[in-house]
Design an enzyme around this catalytic site. Structure first.
Site, PDB file in Angstrom:
ATOM      1  N   HIS A  33      41.262  35.786  28.189  1.00 17.96           N
ATOM      2  CA  HIS A  33      41.733  37.322  28.575  1.00 17.96           C
ATOM      3  C   HIS A  33      42.828  37.898  28.697  1.00 17.96           C
ATOM      4  CE1 HIS A  33      36.701  37.782  28.573  1.00 17.96           C
ATOM      5  NE2 HIS A  33      37.210  35.863  29.253  1.00 17.96           N
ATOM      6  N   HIS A 101      38.362  29.813  29.830  1.00 12.80           N
ATOM      7  CA  HIS A 101      38.310  30.633  30.309  1.00 12.80           C
ATOM      8  C   HIS A 101      37.701  29.958  31.466  1.00 12.80           C
ATOM      9  CE1 HIS A 101      37.594  33.851  27.267  1.00 12.80           C
ATOM     10  NE2 HIS A 101      38.114  32.339  27.323  1.00 12.80           N
ATOM     11  N   GLU A 181      34.851  26.164  29.394  1.00  4.79           N
ATOM     12  CA  GLU A 181      34.510  27.658  30.794  1.00  4.79           C
ATOM     13  C   GLU A 181      34.720  26.313  32.035  1.00  4.79           C
ATOM     14  OE1 GLU A 181      33.364  30.373  30.918  1.00  4.79           O
ATOM     15  OE2 GLU A 181      32.870  30.773  29.446  1.00  4.79           O
TER      16      GLU A 181
HETATM   17 ZN   LIG Z   1      36.144  34.302  30.176  1.00  3.77          ZN
END
Ligand SMILES: [Zn+2]
Length: 467
Positions: A33, A101, A181
């Site tokens: 992002h 992330h 993640e």
């Molecule tokens: Zn993400």
């Protein structure tokens, strides 16, 4: 399989003494992002794009301190499309790609770490992978697993495992790629971790550890080969090492290569080390010299695959095991005619002379020991033919001689190959290896005993034996 266990333990000890000197990696780190795309929002107000960037910086710093080269797709709060991230990465000629992330879920109780990779066994026709990535699955998966292990070990987050998923950055690149993640911003405990400086550092260390243990691809010629999983596993365990970025999986295995691999597994040259004055006196160095010779570092000499008489002679040589032994004895009685090995300080190792085996052959010592132990016998014309292909029947018989662990009687039930009748000199070995699922036939009903063993077939056989 007792011997097998011992072998594995022994190899493990060896690797502790001689850890793989970590190769310097070139790593692309992608902080997920950024800019107009904040990513997930934490229950504590934390924005995913910010925590991703900070952990990415930390991973970079750790890896750079350890001597690796790191490139970031973004170094500030800017928006970059997924396409541009992958395009940029493809230009870097890097070893691996990791996108970092933080996760979110509508169920706030869900927490933990997971790592995403692209799995070519579950293709999604709406999201096709790049051609490269569809054959990189074994590497991406290996990378994903080691990063996940590193992360949950260091940060002590809950282990949610690997996830195969066709996310853009994990499926469109040209190098092993994963998406980490780290933890869930939607979970209170995880969000607390993600906002905590020292917890982020632990996550970064864990990710860096996992990335660092990745062995860069060397066998580009085996990427889409059916045996790639075994080849990678053997490579990861230092049983094979690439040469000129290739493994040559479909090439015929040579007799010397086969014995070298057997020595790496069964270590039959190890007890001769201290006797050999050519080696240094330091015990550790001796051991180090005994470390696996890469199966492909064996010089560039091209193998002669055109010698048809090899098979004839091998039948001749191995009509039955009694003849073999007689032949060996005969040879030994004549072997003191020459003192060829004196000049090489090899006199302490009893050996036979073979016309075609010179002391500077890369596998000289291994072949010597194999002969001394009766694993191979040589041909009636006093050759050992180290660089010639070895047949599947010969592999079966020699493997069993070296393993020396199992016997088997061929019965009607076990007899199933139409080209391996019970009276063949290799029948017992062939059916034993079949029974143990170490070496299967080329079809359900044929074994192909006289066919050359390929390097891929050996990799799979050794993989099944050890792991
Ligand atoms: Zn993400």
């Amino acid at each position: 399989m007792e011997k097998c266990k011992h072998t594995v333990i022994f190899l493990m000890i060896l690797f502790v003494i001689f850890p793989n000197y970590a190769q310097a990696l070139k790593v692309v780190i992608d902080a997920g992002h950024g800019g107009k795309d904040p990513g997930a929002l934490g229950v504590n107000g934390l924005k995913e794009k910010d925590v991703n960037l900070d952990i990415s910086f930390k991973v970079r710093n750790i890896l750079e301190e350890r001597g690796h080269e790191v490139i970031l797709t973004r170094e500030n709060d800017t928006y970059i499309s997924l396409q541009d991230r992958v395009k940029f990465t493809n230009q870097q000629n890097a070893d691996l790609f990791v996108s970092i992330h933080a996760n979110a879920h509508h169920d706030p109780s869900i927490k933990g770490s997971l790592v995403i990779y692209y799995n070519n066994q579950y293709p999604d026709k709406d999201y096709p992978a790049s051609k490269a990535m569809s054959v990189l699955t074994p590497y991406s998966k290996t990378l994903a697993q080691s990063v996940l292990n590193g992360l949950v070990t260091e940060a002590e987050t809950k282990n949610l495992g690997l996830m195969s998923k066709a996310v853009y950055v994990a499926r469109m690149g040209s190098i092993p790629s994963i998406l980490v993640e780290t933890a869930f911003l939607s979970n209170e405990q995880d969000a607390e971790r993600l906002v905590d400086e020292s917890e982020r550092q632990k996550m970064a260390i864990g990710i860096a550890n996992g990335l660092e243990s990745f062995e860069p691809i060397t066998f580009w010629d085996a990427l889409d080969h059916w045996a790639i999983t075994s080849i990678i596993r053997l490579q990861d365990n230092d049983l094979i090492i690439g040469y000129n970025n290739s493994y040559e999986p479909n090439r015929s295995l040579t007799r010397a290569e086969f014995l070298a691999m057997m020595d790496r597994i069964f270590y039959f040259t190890s007890d001769k080390v201290s006797e050999n004055e050519q080696e240094t006196n330091e015990p550790l160095d001796n051991l180090s010299d005994e470390q696996p010779t890469p199966i492909s570092e064996e010089e560039t000499e091209s193998t002669q695959e055109n010698n048809v008489s090899d098979r004839e002679n091998s039948n001749h040589e191995q009509n039955n095991s009694n003849t073999d032994l007689n032949e060996t004895n005969e040879k030994e009685s004549t072997s003191d005619n020459t003192n060829e090995f004196d000049s090489n300080k090899q006199t302490k190792v009893e050996t036979k002379d073979f016309k075609d085996l010179s002391a500077d052959h890369w596998a000289f010592k291994i072949i010597q020991e194999a002969v001394n132990n009766g694993y191979i016998l040589g041909y009636p014309d006093e050759t050992i033919r180290p660089n010639e292909p070895i047949s599947r029947a010969e592999v079966s018989v020699i493997f069993n001689r070296i393993w020396n662990e199992n016997e088997m009687t061929v019965t009607e039930e076990t007899f199933l190959y139409e080209d391996v009748s019970e009276e063949k000199w290799y029948a017992e070995s062939v059916y034993l290896l079949k029974e143990l699922s170490l070496l299967n036939g080329i079809t359900e009903t044929t074994f192909g005993p006289e066919r050359n063993m390929t390097r891929a077939e050996l990799a799979v056989m050794v993989d099944r034996f050890l792991y």
